[in-house]
Design a protein around this motif. Structure first.
Motif, PDB file in Angstrom:
ATOM      1  N   LEU A  85       0.833  -1.203   0.000  1.00 32.61           N
ATOM      2  CA  LEU A  85       0.000   0.000   0.000  1.00 32.61           C
ATOM      3  C   LEU A  85       0.871   1.259   0.000  1.00 32.61           C
ATOM      4  O   LEU A  85       0.602   2.227  -0.724  1.00 32.61           O
ATOM      5  CB  LEU A  85      -0.923  -0.013   1.210  1.00 32.61           C
ATOM      6  N   HIS A  86       1.932   1.227   0.804  1.00 28.47           N
ATOM      7  CA  HIS A  86       2.843   2.369   0.852  1.00 28.47           C
ATOM      8  C   HIS A  86       3.545   2.560  -0.491  1.00 28.47           C
ATOM      9  O   HIS A  86       3.717   3.695  -0.977  1.00 28.47           O
ATOM     10  CB  HIS A  86       3.868   2.152   1.961  1.00 28.47           C
ATOM     11  N   SER A  87       3.937   1.450  -1.133  1.00 29.49           N
ATOM     12  CA  SER A  87       4.588   1.529  -2.440  1.00 29.49           C
ATOM     13  C   SER A  87       3.647   2.109  -3.488  1.00 29.49           C
ATOM     14  O   SER A  87       4.048   2.929  -4.324  1.00 29.49           O
ATOM     15  CB  SER A  87       5.063   0.138  -2.864  1.00 29.49           C
ATOM     16  N   THR A  89       1.165   4.156  -2.977  1.00 30.51           N
ATOM     17  CA  THR A  89       1.024   5.593  -2.697  1.00 30.51           C
ATOM     18  C   THR A  89       2.223   6.372  -3.227  1.00 30.51           C
ATOM     19  O   THR A  89       2.077   7.459  -3.814  1.00 30.51           O
ATOM     20  CB  THR A  89       0.873   5.818  -1.184  1.00 30.51           C
ATOM     21  N   LEU A  90       3.418   5.828  -3.039  1.00 25.08           N
ATOM     22  CA  LEU A  90       4.620   6.500  -3.541  1.00 25.08           C
ATOM     23  C   LEU A  90       4.615   6.600  -5.063  1.00 25.08           C
ATOM     24  O   LEU A  90       5.017   7.620  -5.630  1.00 25.08           O
ATOM     25  CB  LEU A  90       5.870   5.751  -3.068  1.00 25.08           C
ATOM     26  N   ARG A  91       4.152   5.532  -5.750  1.00 24.94           N
ATOM     27  CA  ARG A  91       4.089   5.579  -7.221  1.00 24.94           C
ATOM     28  C   ARG A  91       3.102   6.636  -7.696  1.00 24.94           C
ATOM     29  O   ARG A  91       3.343   7.331  -8.696  1.00 24.94           O
ATOM     30  CB  ARG A  91       3.711   4.199  -7.769  1.00 24.94           C
ATOM     31  N   GLN A  92       1.970   6.754  -7.014  1.00 21.22           N
ATOM     32  CA  GLN A  92       1.001   7.789  -7.378  1.00 21.22           C
ATOM     33  C   GLN A  92       1.623   9.182  -7.217  1.00 21.22           C
ATOM     34  O   GLN A  92       1.456  10.055  -8.084  1.00 21.22           O
ATOM     35  CB  GLN A  92      -0.245   7.667  -6.509  1.00 21.22           C
ATOM     36  N   GLN A  93       2.297   9.392  -6.120  1.00 21.86           N
ATOM     37  CA  GLN A  93       2.938  10.688  -5.898  1.00 21.86           C
ATOM     38  C   GLN A  93       4.006  10.969  -6.947  1.00 21.86           C
ATOM     39  O   GLN A  93       4.158  12.105  -7.414  1.00 21.86           O
ATOM     40  CB  GLN A  93       3.540  10.723  -4.493  1.00 21.86           C
ATOM     41  N   LEU A  94       4.763   9.938  -7.363  1.00 19.63           N
ATOM     42  CA  LEU A  94       5.787  10.104  -8.396  1.00 19.63           C
ATOM     43  C   LEU A  94       5.169  10.497  -9.732  1.00 19.63           C
ATOM     44  O   LEU A  94       5.675  11.384 -10.425  1.00 19.63           O
ATOM     45  CB  LEU A  94       6.579   8.800  -8.538  1.00 19.63           C
ATOM     46  N   GLN A  95       4.044   9.852 -10.102  1.00 19.92           N
ATOM     47  CA  GLN A  95       3.381  10.172 -11.362  1.00 19.92           C
ATOM     48  C   GLN A  95       2.875  11.610 -11.363  1.00 19.92           C
ATOM     49  O   GLN A  95       3.010  12.350 -12.349  1.00 19.92           O
ATOM     50  CB  GLN A  95       2.223   9.189 -11.604  1.00 19.92           C
ATOM     51  N   THR A  96       2.285  12.017 -10.242  1.00 16.66           N
ATOM     52  CA  THR A  96       1.804  13.395 -10.132  1.00 16.66           C
ATOM     53  C   THR A  96       2.954  14.393 -10.263  1.00 16.66           C
ATOM     54  O   THR A  96       2.844  15.415 -10.942  1.00 16.66           O
ATOM     55  CB  THR A  96       1.085  13.598  -8.789  1.00 16.66           C
ATOM     56  N   THR A  97       4.079  14.083  -9.626  1.00 17.45           N
ATOM     57  CA  THR A  97       5.245  14.966  -9.700  1.00 17.45           C
ATOM     58  C   THR A  97       5.790  15.060 -11.119  1.00 17.45           C
ATOM     59  O   THR A  97       6.178  16.134 -11.588  1.00 17.45           O
ATOM     60  CB  THR A  97       6.341  14.452  -8.753  1.00 17.45           C
ATOM     61  N   ARG A  98       5.796  13.920 -11.821  1.00 18.94           N
ATOM     62  CA  ARG A  98       6.257  13.934 -13.218  1.00 18.94           C
ATOM     63  C   ARG A  98       5.374  14.813 -14.085  1.00 18.94           C
ATOM     64  O   ARG A  98       5.856  15.563 -14.940  1.00 18.94           O
ATOM     65  CB  ARG A  98       6.280  12.508 -13.765  1.00 18.94           C
ATOM     66  N   GLN A  99       4.044  14.720 -13.914  1.00 16.48           N
ATOM     67  CA  GLN A  99       3.128  15.543 -14.699  1.00 16.48           C
ATOM     68  C   GLN A  99       3.338  17.025 -14.399  1.00 16.48           C
ATOM     69  O   GLN A  99       3.348  17.859 -15.315  1.00 16.48           O
ATOM     70  CB  GLN A  99       1.684  15.135 -14.393  1.00 16.48           C
TER      71      GLN A  99
END
Length: 454
Positions: A85-87, A89-99
């Protein structure tokens, strides 16, 4: 350390001074509230007597119920689920940061492009090449070019008898000279069979700034046709081979804007207002004053081009509704109209013989008009979608050059084509004959000046 009651590591340990035993504060306080005594020796004990113990909190051992294999597997599964679950969440945050980063980079790139364009425009303006008049401002006159200011049309001085007399006197001289030249064809004039052998002999590329593409006008010095003046969409005169769009009068050292010719009185010029306004104005180029302004109330559309008759007292204008109008300069009246084109008129030229008028329009045709009979006597149909941008007769009135989609030269009276050049990579916007048609020059939207001769 384990304590009485729970046999577990305490979260908030405390010591009883009565029995010197360690208790969980939560549990001992509950016991004291019920019994009022120490649970070990039964002696009286109050909450105030308890002494807290400051200890670091080690990892609590698993309870006995968690020591079985099923319990251990469940614990591992719970920890794995938490890690996944933590992983996620981190991937979602990474995708948002990339956009967000991609959007920021796009904005930065767009800002850099705008800055580069504005920098180029500012540089051109500082070099004296950047002036864009308002929609209804006059195209700049000769005196305006000298001082660098646009001419105002609000103040009209009027056509005084003195000015009209000067115009008449100059027209008499011009007419006499024209008729004298027209009696015989100059011996130096290039013959048609030699003209047909012309080829490109020189090309000057990249004239003017690239910030506003294209050369819009061309003219030769009347006293020395080896001097060429070219122009683009600015109002700043620079140098002969790279100057603002002007028709030049070297004797008076003044130039007039592309849409009009000077009367060689060394003091007057006619200005045609920009396409948005649809009037022409008569101005004094020495003082910059507008003497009179004439609006064609019947036209209902803009003027598109203008040209003086060789005698100087009449001039013609083309309109956006395909009309050609002839004006009396002294009376400021429309004396003749030539309907016939089916598109906006783009170029007009008077022959040096004083009798012929050539016109071109967006209907891909040339029309020749007889000014004595006031009628069209010849129509030359050009290629489909051919654009006419410039017309000029040579000084003897023997040849007519056409600039537009290409360059063509016709023999007058026969009206047969003797030359055709396609060297420009853009529309040809100006053509001009040298003295005795010994060379032909042209300019175009490809920002080049070309010369053709034997």
């Amino acid at each position: 350390v384990t304590i009485i009651f729970s046999n577990e590591v305490p979260e908030h340990p405390c010591v009883s001074p009565v029995s010197n035993q360690v208790f969980e504060r939560r549990l001992i306080e509950k016991y004291i509230a019920e019994n009022g005594a120490d649970p070990i020796n039964g002696q009286p004990l109050s909450e105030e007597q308890l002494i807290d113990i400051k200890v670091s909190h080690p990892i609590r051992p698993k309870p006995p119920s968690a020591t079985s294999i099923p319990a251990i597997l469940k614990s591992l599964q719970d920890e794995w689920d938490a890690v996944m679950l933590h992983s996620f969440t981190l991937r979602q945050q990474l995708q948002t940061t990339r956009q967000e980063l991609s959007h920021a980079l796009y904005q930065h790139d767009a800002a850099c492009r705008v800055i580069a364009r504005l920098t180029k425009e500012v540089t051109a303006a500082r070099e004296g090449e950047g002036y864009i008049p308002s929609k209804c401002s006059l195209l700049t006159t000769a005196s305006s070019v000298v001082v660098g200011e646009p001419m105002e049309v609000s103040e009209q001085v009027g056509m005084t008898p003195e000015i009209i007399q000067k115009l008449q006197d100059k027209a008499t001289v011009l007419t006499t000279e024209r008729k004298k030249r027209g009696k015989t064809v100059p011996e130096e004039l290039v013959r048609a069979e030699d003209l047909s052998k012309y080829r490109q002999v020189a090309s000057h590329a990249g004239l003017h700034s690239a910030s506003v593409p294209g050369i819009l006008s061309l003219d030769l010095c009347p006293t020395d046709t080896n001097k060429v003046l070219t122009g683009r969409k600015t109002n700043t005169c620079k140098r002969l081979i790279n100057a603002s769009g002007m028709i030049f009068d070297f004797k008076s050292r003044y130039a007039c804007s592309p849409s009009f010719n000077p009367i060689n009185t060394h003091m007057m010029t006619v200005n045609v207002c920009s396409h948005f306004c649809g009037y022409w104005a008569f101005s004094d180029i020495q003082t910059g004053r507008v003497l009179t302004k004439v609006t064609d109330e019947t036209a209902g559309c803009a003027l598109t081009c203008a040209q003086f008759h060789p005698d100087g007292l009449i001039f013609g204008t083309g309109t956006g509704d395909s009309q050609i109008k002839i004006w009396d300069l002294k009376e400021r009246t429309n004396v003749a109209n030539f309907p016939g084109h089916s598109g906006p008129v783009t170029a007009i030229a008077f022959s040096e013989n004083g009798y012929y008028l050539a016109t071109g329009a967006q209907d891909s045709s040339l029309k020749l008009w007889d000014l004595r009979k006031l009628k069209n006597f010849k129509t030359i149909t050009l290629d489909n979608n051919y654009e006419v941008k410039s017309l000029v007769f040579d000084q003897s009135g023997t040849y007519l050059a056409v600039g537009g989609s290409d360059i063509r030269v016709y023999i007058c009276k026969q009206w047969s084509e003797v030359l055709n050049f396609t060297d420009h990579t853009g529309l040809v916007t100006g053509v001009a004959f040298g003295e005795h048609a010994q060379f032909l020059s042209s300019t175009g939207m490809d920002r080049s000046l070309k010369f053709y001769s034997l």
